[in-house]
Design an enzyme around this catalytic site. Structure first.
Site, PDB file in Angstrom:
ATOM      1  N   LYS A 182       0.842  -1.204   0.000  1.00 52.68           N
ATOM      2  CA  LYS A 182       0.000   0.000   0.000  1.00 52.68           C
ATOM      3  C   LYS A 182       0.876   1.253   0.000  1.00 52.68           C
ATOM      4  O   LYS A 182       2.091   1.162   0.007  1.00 52.68           O
ATOM      5  CB  LYS A 182      -0.954  -0.018   1.192  1.00 52.68           C
TER       6      LYS A 182
HETATM    7  C1  LIG Z   1      -4.987  -4.869   0.780  1.00 55.04           C
HETATM    8  C2  LIG Z   1      -6.440  -4.718   0.765  1.00 55.04           C
HETATM    9  C3  LIG Z   1      -7.234  -5.073   1.870  1.00 55.04           C
HETATM   10  C4  LIG Z   1      -6.681  -5.793   3.059  1.00 55.04           C
HETATM   11  O1  LIG Z   1      -5.672  -5.108   3.705  1.00 55.04           O
HETATM   12  P1  LIG Z   1      -4.806  -5.891   4.804  1.00 55.04           P
HETATM   13  O2  LIG Z   1      -4.190  -4.792   5.600  1.00 55.04           O
HETATM   14  O3  LIG Z   1      -3.810  -6.707   4.044  1.00 55.04           O
HETATM   15  O4  LIG Z   1      -5.741  -6.719   5.599  1.00 55.04           O
HETATM   16  C5  LIG Z   1      -8.589  -4.815   1.812  1.00 55.04           C
HETATM   17  N1  LIG Z   1      -9.144  -4.253   0.744  1.00 55.04           N
HETATM   18  C6  LIG Z   1      -8.428  -3.905  -0.347  1.00 55.04           C
HETATM   19  C7  LIG Z   1      -9.119  -3.248  -1.491  1.00 55.04           C
HETATM   20  C8  LIG Z   1      -7.061  -4.150  -0.369  1.00 55.04           C
HETATM   21  O5  LIG Z   1      -6.343  -3.844  -1.458  1.00 55.04           O
END
Ligand SMILES: *Cc1c(COP(=O)(O)O)cnc(C)c1O
Length: 373
Positions: A182
């Site tokens: 992210k």
């Molecule tokens: C990465 C992601 C998640 C989950 O995030 P985590 O921190 O890995 O649990 C949820 N929704 C979307 C759209 C994502 O890209």
């Protein structure tokens, strides 16, 4: 030839040194750095209350709990997103109701939202895909009209601005992810933005064993809580990353604009929506017409891989995944999500990339599409 991943976190030496200090301090789990990280995040989103958790998935699931979503309730979610967006609804015993997404913005189409609302709809969970904000004014207006909670899956959207307001600075409940792919990371981690004091208390209790303390510090357990507290090691990394977030996002944006410059004249497929300055560019995804190209996506990925370039897939259509097909969901009811699921490819995009890396990706892309190997 260096291998170019599609995503890579930027961790500097200062952060590594700061983490070493936390490790040497004797206090490594939830402690002062979690508190500091939460207040820094709160400032970043204009003063709303923020609580950290071990992931965005945990944040989304707890958000549904806080919103009172339970057995038999319906929650509206886009048919194209990471599976976690819908899994959390099933895990609450609730029913995901999918809506199709737009082929270019890849976001849920607010105009088709109203048709998906029923007597049993309790919440809507928009996803700001790749950091492009959903039309929140219209969505919040609709939610007010039908008395729905709005839980934003802002996993891609920390630093995104919608009409000059940061995602998380307005709205109902917002969930962020700090997974390494992210826009900023705490290794694993997430956060939930939520204002009402009673709901914040629920989050605190649920994330740590259902524990509450009285004024004298005596412990009681008031519910069968879970275990989703962030460590100080993670929080220290998150704090350092948050300081660099705007610079990271500025660089992401420059790289995305370079992709447009090199691909717009003769687009190899459907390019993403360029958005405006508020787009935080977690990913740059293209739709390539593999049926017509005479190659499969796997062959494309392998050919790019041979040229030292990783290609991601974000994301398959959720209703077509086995867990959802078993529940009688059908991907052909969501033609855009289904097409995106078949045709999408994610090009490398992360702040440490050079201008030359973008040129290399685009040259390799043209070469692979011309030669099919
Ligand atoms: C990465 C992601 C998640 C989950 O995030 P985590 O921190 O890995 O649990 C949820 N929704 C979307 C759209 C994502 O890209």
């Amino acid at each position: 030839m260096t291998y170019l991943p599609f995503s890579r976190p930027s961790i500097d030496e200062q952060t590594i040194e700061a983490v070493s200090q936390v490790l040497r301090s004797g206090w490594i789990t939830t402690g002062p750095y979690v508190t500091k990280f939460e207040s820094a995040l709160s400032s970043y989103v204009g003063g709303r209350k923020v609580r950290t958790l071990t992931s965005c998935t945990a944040a989304l699931e707890i958000a549904l709990m806080v919103a009172g979503v339970g057995k038999g309730d319906e929650v509206i979610v886009p048919a194209m997103s990471f599976a976690a967006s819908a899994n959390v609804i099933l895990r609450r015993g609730a029913v995901p109701v999918f809506v199709d997404v737009d082929l270019v913005s890849r976001n849920l189409d607010v105009s088709s939202l109203e048709a998906a609302i029923s007597e049993r709809t309790r919440a809507v969970m928009p996803v700001h895909f790749a950091g492009l904000p959903v039309d929140m004014d219209r969505l919040l207006q609709l939610a007010r009209k039908f008395d729905l909670r709005v839980i934003e899956d802002a996993a891609h959207a920390i630093g995104t601005a919608y009409r000059a307001r940061r995602i998380g600075a307005f709205g109902d409940i917002t969930c962020f992810s700090f997974h390494p792919n992210k826009n900023m990371t705490s290794i694993e981690g997430g956060a939930i933005v939520c204002d009402p004091a009673d709901e914040v208390r629920l989050i605190e209790v649920e994330r740590f064993h259902g524990i509450e303390r009285d004024a004298d510090g005596n412990i009681d357990v008031v519910s069968a809580g879970g275990k989703f507290n962030l460590s100080d090691v993670s929080a220290r990394i998150g704090l350092a990353q948050l300081e660099r977030l705007d610079a990271f996002n500025k660089r992401r944006r420059e790289l995305a604009m370079m992709y447009f410059q090199q691909l717009c004249a003769d687009p190899p497929g459907i390019l993403p929506d360029a958005g405006d300055e508020g787009h935080c560019w977690n990913m740059f995804t293209l739709l390539l017409p593999f049926d017509r190209l005479g190659m499969t996506r796997t062959q494309f990925q392998q050919a790019m891989g041979k040229r030292g370039i990783a290609i991601g897939v974000h994301y398959p259509c959720i209703p077509g995944l086995t867990a959802y097909r078993k529940l009688d969901y059908r991907e052909d009811r969501y033609p855009n999500a289904s097409r995106i699921g078949r045709e999408t490819v994610t090009l490398p995009l992360f702040p440490a990339m050079t201008d030359d890396d973008v040129r290399r990706v685009c040259a390799a892309l043209r070469d692979v599409l011309a030669n099919r190997v």
